[in-house]
Design a protein around this motif. Sequence first.
Motif, mmCIF file in Angstrom:
data_model
loop_
_atom_site.group_PDB
_atom_site.id
_atom_site.type_symbol
_atom_site.label_atom_id
_atom_site.label_comp_id
_atom_site.label_asym_id
_atom_site.label_seq_id
_atom_site.Cartn_x
_atom_site.Cartn_y
_atom_site.Cartn_z
ATOM 1 N N LYS A 127 6.839 1.439 -9.486
ATOM 2 C CA LYS A 127 5.600 0.511 -9.569
ATOM 3 C C LYS A 127 4.348 1.159 -9.010
ATOM 4 O O LYS A 127 3.480 1.259 -9.580
ATOM 5 N N TYR A 128 4.541 1.949 -7.781
ATOM 6 C CA TYR A 128 3.487 2.403 -7.296
ATOM 7 C C TYR A 128 2.901 3.583 -8.062
ATOM 8 O O TYR A 128 1.610 3.940 -8.146
ATOM 9 N N TYR A 177 13.450 -1.084 4.177
ATOM 10 C CA TYR A 177 11.903 -0.945 4.656
ATOM 11 C C TYR A 177 11.726 0.308 4.805
ATOM 12 O O TYR A 177 10.552 0.883 4.142
ATOM 13 N N LYS A 215 6.278 4.642 -1.349
ATOM 14 C CA LYS A 215 4.992 4.669 -1.749
ATOM 15 C C LYS A 215 4.167 5.862 -1.174
ATOM 16 O O LYS A 215 3.285 6.521 -2.000
ATOM 17 N N ASN A 250 9.296 -11.626 0.557
ATOM 18 C CA ASN A 250 8.341 -10.489 0.181
ATOM 19 C C ASN A 250 8.631 -9.258 -0.422
ATOM 20 O O ASN A 250 8.055 -8.531 -1.247
ATOM 21 N N GLU A 285 8.046 -7.760 -4.038
ATOM 22 C CA GLU A 285 7.338 -6.520 -4.085
ATOM 23 C C GLU A 285 8.323 -5.614 -5.220
ATOM 24 O O GLU A 285 7.617 -4.982 -5.990
ATOM 25 N N ALA A 321 2.843 -3.968 3.068
ATOM 26 C CA ALA A 321 3.155 -4.605 1.700
ATOM 27 C C ALA A 321 4.632 -4.877 1.870
ATOM 28 O O ALA A 321 4.772 -5.876 1.237
ATOM 29 N N HIS A 359 3.666 -8.003 4.169
ATOM 30 C CA HIS A 359 2.575 -9.008 3.615
ATOM 31 C C HIS A 359 2.465 -8.974 1.986
ATOM 32 O O HIS A 359 1.582 -9.971 1.798
ATOM 33 N N GLY A 360 3.149 -8.446 1.390
ATOM 34 C CA GLY A 360 3.178 -8.458 -0.241
ATOM 35 C C GLY A 360 2.387 -7.373 -0.891
ATOM 36 O O GLY A 360 1.695 -6.867 -0.068
ATOM 37 N N THR A 361 2.642 -6.922 -2.021
ATOM 38 C CA THR A 361 1.756 -5.900 -2.661
ATOM 39 C C THR A 361 0.188 -6.362 -2.358
ATOM 40 O O THR A 361 -0.117 -7.830 -2.954
#
Lengths: 437, 192
Positions: A59-60, A346, A353, A430, A434, B35, B38-40
Amino acid sequence: MTLDRRSFIKILGSASGVALAGCAGAPSVSSGSAGEIMAKTGRRVIVIGGGYGGSIAAKYVRMLDKSIEVVMVERNKQFISCPFSNFYIAGITNDMNALTINYDRLAANHGIKMVYAEVTAIDPAAKTVVTSAGTLAYDRLIVSPGIDFRIEEIEGYNAQTPESIPHAWKTGAQSTLLRNQLQSMKDGGTVIMSMPLTPYRCPPGPYERSCLIASYLKQHKPKSKLILLDANPDVVSKKPLFTKAWSTYYKDNFQYIGAKKVTQVNVAGKSVSIEGVEDFKGDVINLIPPQRAADLAVKAGLVGDDKKWCPVDAVSFQSTKHKDIHVIGDATALPSDGPPMPKSGYSANSQAKVCAQNVVNLMNGKEPVEFSGINVCYSALNEHESVSVANVYAIKGGKIISVPNSGGISPVDFSLTKAEHAYAESWLRNILTEMSS
Amino acid sequence: MKQCWNAALAAGALAFSVSAQAAPPTPEMISFACAGCHGTNGGSAGLSMPSLASQSKTAIVDAMKKFKSGERPSTVMGRLAKGYADADFEAMGNFFSRQKFHPTMQAVDKAKVAKGSDLQEANCSRCHLDDGKDGKDDTPVMASQWLPYLQMQMDLYQSGKRKMPEKMAEKVKPLSKEDLDALLHFYASVNK
Ligand SMILES: Cc1cc2nc3c(=O)[nH]c(=O)nc-3n(C[C@H](O)[C@H](O)[C@H](O)COP(=O)(O)OP(=O)(O)OC[C@H]3O[C@@H](n4cnc5c(N)ncnc54)[C@H](O)[C@@H]3O)c2cc1C
């Protein structure tokens, strides 16, 4: 007219930008076919694995540079999260729906091309990935395949062992099996949990599981007990919090024993053995074997001298074994100064990223950017209380460090456990959102 | 040449390291790490995790400083904030304040929303401008913020653990629990 494999894929690809759902089962492809699929036209990154690390890396890369084509290869159409699977195992939640995501929205939102297939080999010289659906070419490869088990280190353990003695360290049928075994166990039975030496996936995970199973037994099978055999000499994660939870909530039905490394399993006799000198018999046994990077990483020569984990550069996550291949998540051995980043979802998210940013920079001839990352792991103590460990990570002298005087564990007075329980549930929501959108 | 970094890496062959040549973390690099909770881009999927997308820059910087010093109570943000310097807070503030507003479209009680709408006019709108959509200086944007988060924060204010700005306290104190709940439903309902 019959379509050959390549045009079949092209049509699917151009029709939706999502593409290739079900390609592993499509006609005219023999498994292990080496024929090229999706001929590479522009610059391409392939991501192997759509778990906590891979989905985010894919995605990133696309968020940062739409001119780079991203193909994600994942064996399953659905991903089931390990985080929160202990709730399901311990009967607090009744299905795995909240743990399950698919890739439809992720692929559509970001133009990621999905190939649902098993990766069988990587050819670093030819820069190709061999899958059960055909071969794919890459410019850079990001590998986030997770873990597999070092079953050879436990005598008597074979491929069938988990069918009766579950590890439940990958979520799915294994979790259901352990859950069912706990529910059908007679009251008065003994549950044995065994956990390996570090490093392994999710340091606090076995302790969280022990709390939730003990909580289940306390409520539903009050005459039963749970024994946790830890191969490590002492509790390796959130020690003050777990020892307090055990002594406060579970002192009557739970026992922790350190320095008990299981070396042998007796499937028929339902027991585990410590170096042949001490046996533990259980009505239910949850044996979590020692771990290493997933099979693919071993096969592709990405593991280091230890034959277990993949050494990488701490900035780009590029493998030190093969050029243009980056490894993230549980499979890695990161150069670290001090306690390493735990193998967690996590951590994998955060590493993905950093890796994506630097893969894009390197492909664009730009300077790489230093690592800045976070790990937070929430663990439940029962069905309404959770605690956490949090750390911020940076680079120093080419190694990843936990930033001094920051991070740490939740207050040991349990004053925040209820609030953190609510935040933990929101975290799961979340992070899975994501990964899937 | 475009591929110069690749060439540099290739030259180093196997046991290379790019660490020595790397630039300091960018605002994106620092903020992407947030994120996972807190989300993207700071758009939270709920239910109690606050959105940061399009939050006022000063409110973010201020919150981070107060988390770090312990002035503002937190479950986890204090431990995280201690890992960053003031310049990082600026970077986070810049990054998140520039993200698109994230409408949460959450379920709210219509009657409470109507009541809250009336109450905010007289009590809160002087600071929480434009139905909470505008975050001026250290006043946070509240429009569309997740209700359970707002409720947890209001509880912290009421218990005295989080310090209210004096002028806000003057307005909040006379209101009943029901009034405050209605106000929070109102702010949570503002999606545009
Ligand atoms: C019980 C338990 C609780 C946990 N709780 C937490 C928690 O609360 N918080 C937390 O942060 N972490 C937690 N974790 C850890 C977390 O699950 C892992 O750290 C995380 O999944 C690692 O991400 P990854 O991308 O490295 O691997 P994974 O998420 O496992 O993803 C790997 C993916 O690669 C695919 N794959 C592998 N090989 C191939 C191949 N050859 N071909 C095609 N596809 C392939 C797999 O199908 C899989 O989808 C927990 C783990 C367990 C077991």
